[in-house]
Design a protein around this motif. Structure first.
Motif, PDB file in Angstrom:
ATOM      1  N   ALA A 171       1.356  -1.073 -11.615  1.00  0.00           N
ATOM      2  CA  ALA A 171       2.752  -0.603 -11.660  1.00  0.00           C
ATOM      3  C   ALA A 171       2.888   0.609 -10.746  1.00  0.00           C
ATOM      4  CB  ALA A 171       3.132  -0.234 -13.092  1.00  0.00           C
ATOM      5  N   VAL A 172       3.694   0.474  -9.703  1.00  0.00           N
ATOM      6  CA  VAL A 172       3.844   1.557  -8.724  1.00  0.00           C
ATOM      7  C   VAL A 172       4.977   2.496  -9.168  1.00  0.00           C
ATOM      8  CG1 VAL A 172       4.333   2.132  -6.323  1.00  0.00           C
ATOM      9  CG2 VAL A 172       2.931   0.132  -6.871  1.00  0.00           C
ATOM     10  N   SER A 173       4.587   3.679  -9.619  1.00  0.00           N
ATOM     11  CA  SER A 173       5.536   4.581 -10.291  1.00  0.00           C
ATOM     12  C   SER A 173       5.987   5.757  -9.432  1.00  0.00           C
ATOM     13  CB  SER A 173       4.909   5.074 -11.600  1.00  0.00           C
ATOM     14  OG  SER A 173       3.565   5.483 -11.409  1.00  0.00           O
ATOM     15  N   LYS A 174       5.704   5.717  -8.122  1.00  0.00           N
ATOM     16  CA  LYS A 174       6.117   6.819  -7.249  1.00  0.00           C
ATOM     17  C   LYS A 174       7.618   7.084  -7.393  1.00  0.00           C
ATOM     18  CE  LYS A 174       6.832   3.784  -3.291  1.00  0.00           C
ATOM     19  NZ  LYS A 174       5.997   2.960  -2.434  1.00  0.00           N
ATOM     20  N   THR A 175       7.966   8.343  -7.371  1.00  0.00           N
ATOM     21  CA  THR A 175       9.339   8.888  -7.513  1.00  0.00           C
ATOM     22  C   THR A 175       9.877   8.821  -8.948  1.00  0.00           C
ATOM     23  OG1 THR A 175      10.783   6.962  -7.073  1.00  0.00           O
ATOM     24  CG2 THR A 175       9.892   8.129  -5.130  1.00  0.00           C
ATOM     25  N   GLU A 192       0.301   5.484  -7.309  1.00  0.00           N
ATOM     26  CA  GLU A 192       1.087   6.622  -6.819  1.00  0.00           C
ATOM     27  C   GLU A 192       0.824   6.840  -5.334  1.00  0.00           C
ATOM     28  OE1 GLU A 192       3.238   8.798  -8.274  1.00  0.00           O
ATOM     29  OE2 GLU A 192       3.246   7.838 -10.256  1.00  0.00           O
ATOM     30  N   ASN A 193       1.841   7.373  -4.617  1.00  0.00           N
ATOM     31  CA  ASN A 193       1.733   7.585  -3.169  1.00  0.00           C
ATOM     32  C   ASN A 193       1.655   9.035  -2.731  1.00  0.00           C
ATOM     33  OD1 ASN A 193       2.973   4.933  -3.579  1.00  0.00           O
ATOM     34  ND2 ASN A 193       3.072   4.869  -1.344  1.00  0.00           N
ATOM     35  N   TYR A 194       2.166   9.943  -3.553  1.00  0.00           N
ATOM     36  CA  TYR A 194       2.279  11.344  -3.145  1.00  0.00           C
ATOM     37  C   TYR A 194       1.417  12.196  -4.077  1.00  0.00           C
ATOM     38  CZ  TYR A 194       6.348   8.978  -1.236  1.00  0.00           C
ATOM     39  OH  TYR A 194       7.169   8.066  -0.613  1.00  0.00           O
ATOM     40  N   PHE A 227      -4.513   5.588  -6.233  1.00  0.00           N
ATOM     41  CA  PHE A 227      -3.801   6.212  -5.116  1.00  0.00           C
ATOM     42  C   PHE A 227      -3.594   5.176  -4.030  1.00  0.00           C
ATOM     43  CE2 PHE A 227      -3.054   8.679  -1.310  1.00  0.00           C
ATOM     44  CZ  PHE A 227      -2.049   9.518  -1.768  1.00  0.00           C
ATOM     45  N   ILE A 228      -2.316   4.989  -3.601  1.00  0.00           N
ATOM     46  CA  ILE A 228      -2.015   3.925  -2.640  1.00  0.00           C
ATOM     47  C   ILE A 228      -1.282   4.431  -1.398  1.00  0.00           C
ATOM     48  CG2 ILE A 228      -1.955   2.158  -4.466  1.00  0.00           C
ATOM     49  CD1 ILE A 228       1.084   2.199  -4.338  1.00  0.00           C
ATOM     50  N   GLY A 229      -1.123   5.746  -1.263  1.00  0.00           N
ATOM     51  CA  GLY A 229      -0.360   6.299  -0.140  1.00  0.00           C
ATOM     52  C   GLY A 229      -1.255   6.759   0.995  1.00  0.00           C
ATOM     53  N   THR A 250      -3.468  -4.559   2.058  1.00  0.00           N
ATOM     54  CA  THR A 250      -2.557  -4.553   3.205  1.00  0.00           C
ATOM     55  C   THR A 250      -1.107  -4.493   2.781  1.00  0.00           C
ATOM     56  OG1 THR A 250      -2.210  -5.509   5.409  1.00  0.00           O
ATOM     57  CG2 THR A 250      -2.140  -7.046   3.567  1.00  0.00           C
ATOM     58  N   ILE A 251      -0.286  -3.952   3.683  1.00  0.00           N
ATOM     59  CA  ILE A 251       1.181  -4.033   3.585  1.00  0.00           C
ATOM     60  C   ILE A 251       1.611  -4.762   4.860  1.00  0.00           C
ATOM     61  CG2 ILE A 251       3.350  -2.756   3.357  1.00  0.00           C
ATOM     62  CD1 ILE A 251       1.619  -0.278   2.616  1.00  0.00           C
ATOM     63  N   PRO A 252       1.886  -6.053   4.784  1.00  0.00           N
ATOM     64  CA  PRO A 252       2.181  -6.811   6.001  1.00  0.00           C
ATOM     65  C   PRO A 252       3.565  -6.463   6.535  1.00  0.00           C
ATOM     66  CG  PRO A 252       2.397  -8.222   4.087  1.00  0.00           C
ATOM     67  CD  PRO A 252       1.926  -6.888   3.584  1.00  0.00           C
ATOM     68  N   GLY A 257       0.525  -7.926  -2.091  1.00  0.00           N
ATOM     69  CA  GLY A 257       1.696  -8.419  -2.805  1.00  0.00           C
ATOM     70  C   GLY A 257       2.451  -7.269  -3.431  1.00  0.00           C
ATOM     71  N   MET A 258       3.787  -7.208  -3.167  1.00  0.00           N
ATOM     72  CA  MET A 258       4.663  -6.213  -3.758  1.00  0.00           C
ATOM     73  C   MET A 258       5.857  -6.974  -4.358  1.00  0.00           C
ATOM     74  SD  MET A 258       4.078  -3.258  -0.840  1.00  0.00           S
ATOM     75  CE  MET A 258       5.697  -3.244  -0.174  1.00  0.00           C
ATOM     76  N   SER A 259       6.910  -6.264  -4.748  1.00  0.00           N
ATOM     77  CA  SER A 259       8.022  -6.940  -5.448  1.00  0.00           C
ATOM     78  C   SER A 259       8.548  -8.153  -4.682  1.00  0.00           C
ATOM     79  CB  SER A 259       9.167  -5.952  -5.692  1.00  0.00           C
ATOM     80  OG  SER A 259       8.748  -4.931  -6.565  1.00  0.00           O
ATOM     81  N   ASN A 260       8.639  -8.030  -3.345  1.00  0.00           N
ATOM     82  CA  ASN A 260       9.294  -9.074  -2.551  1.00  0.00           C
ATOM     83  C   ASN A 260       8.391 -10.218  -2.099  1.00  0.00           C
ATOM     84  OD1 ASN A 260      11.986  -8.411  -2.471  1.00  0.00           O
ATOM     85  ND2 ASN A 260      11.647  -6.833  -0.913  1.00  0.00           N
ATOM     86  N   VAL A 298      -1.640  -7.167  -7.564  1.00  0.00           N
ATOM     87  CA  VAL A 298      -0.331  -6.984  -6.943  1.00  0.00           C
ATOM     88  C   VAL A 298       0.193  -5.596  -7.312  1.00  0.00           C
ATOM     89  CG1 VAL A 298       0.296  -9.418  -6.697  1.00  0.00           C
ATOM     90  CG2 VAL A 298       0.763  -8.258  -8.860  1.00  0.00           C
ATOM     91  N   ARG A 299       0.793  -4.934  -6.322  1.00  0.00           N
ATOM     92  CA  ARG A 299       1.297  -3.559  -6.499  1.00  0.00           C
ATOM     93  C   ARG A 299       2.814  -3.619  -6.567  1.00  0.00           C
ATOM     94  NH1 ARG A 299      -1.417  -3.798  -1.718  1.00  0.00           N
ATOM     95  NH2 ARG A 299       0.584  -3.303  -0.740  1.00  0.00           N
ATOM     96  N   VAL A 300       3.367  -3.427  -7.768  1.00  0.00           N
ATOM     97  CA  VAL A 300       4.789  -3.692  -7.962  1.00  0.00           C
ATOM     98  C   VAL A 300       5.532  -2.465  -8.484  1.00  0.00           C
ATOM     99  CG1 VAL A 300       6.467  -5.166  -9.122  1.00  0.00           C
ATOM    100  CG2 VAL A 300       4.250  -6.112  -8.421  1.00  0.00           C
ATOM    101  N   GLY A 301       6.542  -2.044  -7.731  1.00  0.00           N
ATOM    102  CA  GLY A 301       7.366  -0.912  -8.150  1.00  0.00           C
ATOM    103  C   GLY A 301       8.757  -1.356  -8.563  1.00  0.00           C
ATOM    104  N   THR A 302       9.570  -1.725  -7.579  1.00  0.00           N
ATOM    105  CA  THR A 302      10.985  -2.029  -7.794  1.00  0.00           C
ATOM    106  C   THR A 302      11.232  -3.048  -8.914  1.00  0.00           C
ATOM    107  OG1 THR A 302      11.248  -1.627  -5.423  1.00  0.00           O
ATOM    108  CG2 THR A 302      13.107  -2.627  -6.572  1.00  0.00           C
ATOM    109  N   ALA A 303      10.442  -4.099  -8.985  1.00  0.00           N
ATOM    110  CA  ALA A 303      10.680  -5.149  -9.978  1.00  0.00           C
ATOM    111  C   ALA A 303      10.406  -4.663 -11.407  1.00  0.00           C
ATOM    112  CB  ALA A 303       9.838  -6.389  -9.665  1.00  0.00           C
ATOM    113  N   LYS A 327      15.341   0.253  -8.398  1.00  0.00           N
ATOM    114  CA  LYS A 327      15.372   0.822  -7.053  1.00  0.00           C
ATOM    115  C   LYS A 327      15.014   2.297  -7.089  1.00  0.00           C
ATOM    116  CE  LYS A 327      18.588   0.461  -3.462  1.00  0.00           C
ATOM    117  NZ  LYS A 327      18.147   0.026  -2.198  1.00  0.00           N
ATOM    118  N   ARG A 328      14.214   2.738  -6.095  1.00  0.00           N
ATOM    119  CA  ARG A 328      13.863   4.164  -6.002  1.00  0.00           C
ATOM    120  C   ARG A 328      14.968   4.935  -5.315  1.00  0.00           C
ATOM    121  NH1 ARG A 328       9.140   1.400  -5.123  1.00  0.00           N
ATOM    122  NH2 ARG A 328       9.556   1.114  -2.909  1.00  0.00           N
ATOM    123  N   GLN A 329      15.208   6.170  -5.791  1.00  0.00           N
ATOM    124  CA  GLN A 329      16.094   7.078  -5.049  1.00  0.00           C
ATOM    125  C   GLN A 329      15.322   7.503  -3.829  1.00  0.00           C
ATOM    126  OE1 GLN A 329      18.913   7.215  -6.290  1.00  0.00           O
ATOM    127  NE2 GLN A 329      18.983   7.701  -8.459  1.00  0.00           N
TER     128      GLN A 329
END
Ligand SMILES: *Cc1c(COP(=O)(O)O)cnc(C)c1O
Length: 229
Positions: A33-37, A56-58, A78-80, A162-164, A200-203, A216-221, A225-227
């Protein structure tokens, strides 16, 4: 149930369905679960709904959350992008790092990993589309970097990430993920044990699972949506 709980449940079901259609056991695909922001309360909500691994990215934002949620059994990834002046904080607070792309950073992470913690679990980030805007090691340099990193005492090399290039076309998404899978096979055939494909991410998670993703690294789903920062 909270909205996040419902999103997690739907996502687990989705992962299981896709895994099934390609003859894979759903338990071989982990959900990060990608919880950045998002704040600590939001992470705690997902935790109460059964989620244990968070990405987390930051660094600064992440460490504040990690300290606030010390009482929970969370596995932090850590994924950033990694700046060299952040390697100590990363080595001290995370279980996994997915974004290692050069030996100098790997060496610093190994040197800084506290001896009372398990080795830091590491994936190499690969710039599979060769995009100048993205970090990551070039595909042709993966094997040599993997060889060097596998010798570092306080790191455990687990796989590739990877992030393609962004695409809404499943065939295109799958072609990039297949490339990462073949690269991993190449490294394994050279005698280096890898068990993780972080892709693999939300999309594009369906395509990633079809091509062998194990995480799979999933945030938005999950969180919405992140601010923008
Ligand atoms: C933000 C991020 C994700 C999550 O992306 P979503 O599209 O929100 O699912 C996954 N991986 C990395 C490396 C990210 O930075």
């Amino acid at each position: 149930m909270t909205l996040i709980g419902a999103n997690l449940q739907a996502l687990r079901q989705r992962v299981a369905e896709v895994a099934k259609t390609c003859g894979r056991d759903a338990s071989t695909v982990r959900l990060l679960a990608v919880s950045k922001t998002f704040g600590a309360e939001t992470v705690a909500d997902a935790y109460e709904n059964g989620q244990r691994a968070f990405g987390e990215n930051y660094v600064q934002e992440a460490v504040a959350k990690i300290l606030r949620l010390r009482h929970l059994l969370i596995e932090w990834h850590f994924i950033g992008p990694i700046q060299s002046n952040k390697t100590i904080a990363i080595a001290e607070h995370f279980s996994w790092v997915h974004s290692v792309d050069r030996i100098r950073i790997a060496q610093r992470l190994s040197d800084a990993r506290p001896s009372d913690l398990a080795p830091l679990q590491v994936c190499l980030q690969v710039n599979i589309g060769g995009e100048s805007s993205k970090s990551g090691v070039a595909p042709q340099d993966v094997l040599s970097l993997a060889r060097q990193i596998s010798k570092l005492p306080r790191l455990m090399l687990r796989g590739l990430m990877t992030i393609p290039p962004a695409s809404d076309e499943p065939a295109m998404q799958r072609a990039y993920f297949a490339q990462l899978r073949r690269l991993k096979d190449e490294v394994v055939n050279a005698g280096i044990v890898l068990d993780t494909l972080s892709m693999g991410m939300s999309n594009d998670l369906d395509s990633a699972i079809q091509e062998g993703s194990t995480l799979v690294r999933v945030g938005t789903a999950i969180f919405g949506k992140r601010q923008s920062k």
